[in-house]
Scaffold this motif. Sequence first.
Motif, PDB file in Angstrom:
ATOM      1  N   PHE A  90      59.816 106.438  63.005  1.00 56.76           N
ATOM      2  CA  PHE A  90      58.778 106.243  61.998  1.00 56.76           C
ATOM      3  C   PHE A  90      57.625 107.240  62.111  1.00 56.76           C
ATOM      4  CE2 PHE A  90      60.166 101.576  61.849  1.00 56.76           C
ATOM      5  CZ  PHE A  90      61.030 101.836  60.802  1.00 56.76           C
ATOM      6  N   GLU A  91      57.308 107.649  63.341  1.00 56.36           N
ATOM      7  CA  GLU A  91      56.141 108.505  63.524  1.00 56.36           C
ATOM      8  C   GLU A  91      56.499 109.988  63.586  1.00 56.36           C
ATOM      9  OE1 GLU A  91      52.808 107.912  63.577  1.00 56.36           O
ATOM     10  OE2 GLU A  91      53.444 105.969  62.785  1.00 56.36           O
ATOM     11  N   LEU A  92      57.484 110.342  64.384  1.00 57.42           N
ATOM     12  CA  LEU A  92      57.825 111.763  64.553  1.00 57.42           C
ATOM     13  C   LEU A  92      58.768 112.254  63.460  1.00 57.42           C
ATOM     14  CD1 LEU A  92      58.245 111.913  68.442  1.00 57.42           C
ATOM     15  CD2 LEU A  92      56.189 112.276  67.057  1.00 57.42           C
ATOM     16  N   VAL A  93      59.809 111.479  63.187  1.00 57.20           N
ATOM     17  CA  VAL A  93      60.763 111.876  62.142  1.00 57.20           C
ATOM     18  C   VAL A  93      60.243 111.500  60.753  1.00 57.20           C
ATOM     19  CG1 VAL A  93      63.182 111.677  61.420  1.00 57.20           C
ATOM     20  CG2 VAL A  93      62.599 111.543  63.829  1.00 57.20           C
ATOM     21  N   GLU A  94      59.240 110.597  60.717  1.00 59.31           N
ATOM     22  CA  GLU A  94      58.631 110.115  59.463  1.00 59.31           C
ATOM     23  C   GLU A  94      59.659 109.414  58.571  1.00 59.31           C
ATOM     24  OE1 GLU A  94      56.569 113.299  57.595  1.00 59.31           O
ATOM     25  OE2 GLU A  94      55.015 113.407  59.142  1.00 59.31           O
ATOM     26  N   TYR A  95      60.468 108.601  59.217  1.00 58.51           N
ATOM     27  CA  TYR A  95      61.443 107.775  58.503  1.00 58.51           C
ATOM     28  C   TYR A  95      60.717 106.563  57.932  1.00 58.51           C
ATOM     29  CZ  TYR A  95      66.461 106.943  57.818  1.00 58.51           C
ATOM     30  OH  TYR A  95      67.718 106.821  57.289  1.00 58.51           O
ATOM     31  N   HIS A  96      61.136 106.110  56.758  1.00 56.56           N
ATOM     32  CA  HIS A  96      60.493 104.962  56.127  1.00 56.56           C
ATOM     33  C   HIS A  96      61.225 103.668  56.493  1.00 56.56           C
ATOM     34  CE1 HIS A  96      57.793 107.461  53.823  1.00 56.56           C
ATOM     35  NE2 HIS A  96      58.822 108.227  53.465  1.00 56.56           N
ATOM     36  N   PHE A  97      60.463 102.608  56.635  1.00 59.19           N
ATOM     37  CA  PHE A  97      61.032 101.336  57.095  1.00 59.19           C
ATOM     38  C   PHE A  97      62.087 100.801  56.124  1.00 59.19           C
ATOM     39  CE2 PHE A  97      60.865  96.653  57.173  1.00 59.19           C
ATOM     40  CZ  PHE A  97      61.285  96.436  58.470  1.00 59.19           C
ATOM     41  N   LEU A  98      61.780 100.822  54.839  1.00 59.40           N
ATOM     42  CA  LEU A  98      62.724 100.289  53.848  1.00 59.40           C
ATOM     43  C   LEU A  98      64.022 101.099  53.846  1.00 59.40           C
ATOM     44  CD1 LEU A  98      63.122  98.154  51.674  1.00 59.40           C
ATOM     45  CD2 LEU A  98      62.120  99.737  50.017  1.00 59.40           C
ATOM     46  N   SER A  99      63.902 102.411  53.955  1.00 57.67           N
ATOM     47  CA  SER A  99      65.104 103.260  54.009  1.00 57.67           C
ATOM     48  C   SER A  99      65.931 102.969  55.255  1.00 57.67           C
ATOM     49  CB  SER A  99      64.707 104.736  53.987  1.00 57.67           C
ATOM     50  OG  SER A  99      63.976 105.043  52.819  1.00 57.67           O
ATOM     51  N   LEU A 100      65.276 102.756  56.380  1.00 59.11           N
ATOM     52  CA  LEU A 100      65.993 102.456  57.620  1.00 59.11           C
ATOM     53  C   LEU A 100      66.766 101.146  57.505  1.00 59.11           C
ATOM     54  CD1 LEU A 100      66.573 103.123  60.599  1.00 59.11           C
ATOM     55  CD2 LEU A 100      64.506 101.830  61.180  1.00 59.11           C
ATOM     56  N   VAL A 101      66.116 100.113  56.976  1.00 54.52           N
ATOM     57  CA  VAL A 101      66.788  98.815  56.828  1.00 54.52           C
ATOM     58  C   VAL A 101      67.989  98.932  55.898  1.00 54.52           C
ATOM     59  CG1 VAL A 101      66.508  96.461  55.963  1.00 54.52           C
ATOM     60  CG2 VAL A 101      64.707  97.491  57.352  1.00 54.52           C
ATOM     61  N   CYS A 102      67.828  99.633  54.780  1.00 56.28           N
ATOM     62  CA  CYS A 102      68.934  99.794  53.823  1.00 56.28           C
ATOM     63  C   CYS A 102      70.093 100.575  54.423  1.00 56.28           C
ATOM     64  CB  CYS A 102      68.429 100.486  52.558  1.00 56.28           C
ATOM     65  SG  CYS A 102      67.310  99.474  51.570  1.00 56.28           S
ATOM     66  N   HIS A 103      69.797 101.641  55.164  1.00 59.56           N
ATOM     67  CA  HIS A 103      70.851 102.442  55.780  1.00 59.56           C
ATOM     68  C   HIS A 103      71.608 101.663  56.858  1.00 59.56           C
ATOM     69  CE1 HIS A 103      68.742 106.437  54.492  1.00 59.56           C
ATOM     70  NE2 HIS A 103      69.358 105.821  53.487  1.00 59.56           N
ATOM     71  N   ILE A 104      70.894 100.873  57.632  1.00 59.72           N
ATOM     72  CA  ILE A 104      71.550 100.045  58.650  1.00 59.72           C
ATOM     73  C   ILE A 104      72.462  99.018  58.000  1.00 59.72           C
ATOM     74  CG2 ILE A 104      71.136  98.294  60.424  1.00 59.72           C
ATOM     75  CD1 ILE A 104      68.636  99.840  61.241  1.00 59.72           C
ATOM     76  N   ILE A 106      73.859  99.217  55.003  1.00 59.33           N
ATOM     77  CA  ILE A 106      74.996  99.921  54.395  1.00 59.33           C
ATOM     78  C   ILE A 106      76.058 100.237  55.436  1.00 59.33           C
ATOM     79  CG2 ILE A 106      75.688 102.107  53.328  1.00 59.33           C
ATOM     80  CD1 ILE A 106      73.000 102.036  51.816  1.00 59.33           C
ATOM     81  N   PHE A 107      75.623 100.759  56.580  1.00 61.67           N
ATOM     82  CA  PHE A 107      76.566 101.125  57.640  1.00 61.67           C
ATOM     83  C   PHE A 107      77.287  99.898  58.187  1.00 61.67           C
ATOM     84  CE2 PHE A 107      77.462 101.730  62.177  1.00 61.67           C
ATOM     85  CZ  PHE A 107      78.315 102.820  62.111  1.00 61.67           C
ATOM     86  N   ALA A 108      76.536  98.797  58.428  1.00 65.05           N
ATOM     87  CA  ALA A 108      77.138  97.587  58.995  1.00 65.05           C
ATOM     88  C   ALA A 108      78.114  96.949  58.015  1.00 65.05           C
ATOM     89  CB  ALA A 108      76.036  96.597  59.377  1.00 65.05           C
TER      90      ALA A 108
END
Length: 249
Positions: A90-104, A106-108
């Motif tokens: 979230f801080e260094l890569v600047e990934y967004h929380f909503l995008s992370l939840v959706c990608h996880i 989708i993968f699962a």
Amino acid sequence: MAEELEKTMPTEESLMEKIHGHDSSSSSDSEHEKPESPSALKAKIYRLFGREKPVHKVLGGGLPADVFLWRDKKLSAAVLGVATAIWVLFELVEYHFLSLVCHILIFALAALFLLSNAHAFMNKTPPKIPEISVKEEHFLLIASALRNELNQAFVTLRSIALGRDLKKFLMVVVGLWVISVVGNWFNFLTLIYICFVVLHTVPMLYEKHEDKVDPVAEKTLKELKKHYMVFDEKVLSKLPVASLKAKLG
């Protein structure tokens, strides 16, 4: 000879009585001078914040306390590693929380969907996916604990707003000012991560070195109390709030 034996017998008995009396008196003296047990001496030692329970009990006991005190090193390292990975994303890569939840998700879902179809294609039993349900009791316990804490905070804030406790007023003002200064240095997520790392390191280090830390903390607390008494005598007692409080009381 009989008379001589009768004369010597009382003297021997008196000697034995004196010896036994000396032994009993010395044993009673030793009982009175018996050193205190280690548990009694340990109870007299000052503990930080006046705690009477072990650090594990202060942290609530159970699995959370085991994680914070590194009783299970693999689990504690895994929890700290996950927290660090989230902070990096979230801080260094600047990934967004909503995008992370959706990608996880989708993968699962894609992995489970393909696995179930593969098992059906090979005429095997489908994989057992456990049913997940959240009990109502857990939500009620969390809501009740949160409600109690909020009510206590509102009572404290109301007491401060009514001018009843100058000490609490100053403590709250200083605390809020410190939080505002720290908030300028870090954003909210970084501050949470720092607190999380502190919880994973400070209690563990304190538990290992509490016998060295507690005397230093006791001396520091005494010095702070002395300075506060001087400040109270020279400043706080001369404020009009103190006289108003005395009139209302």
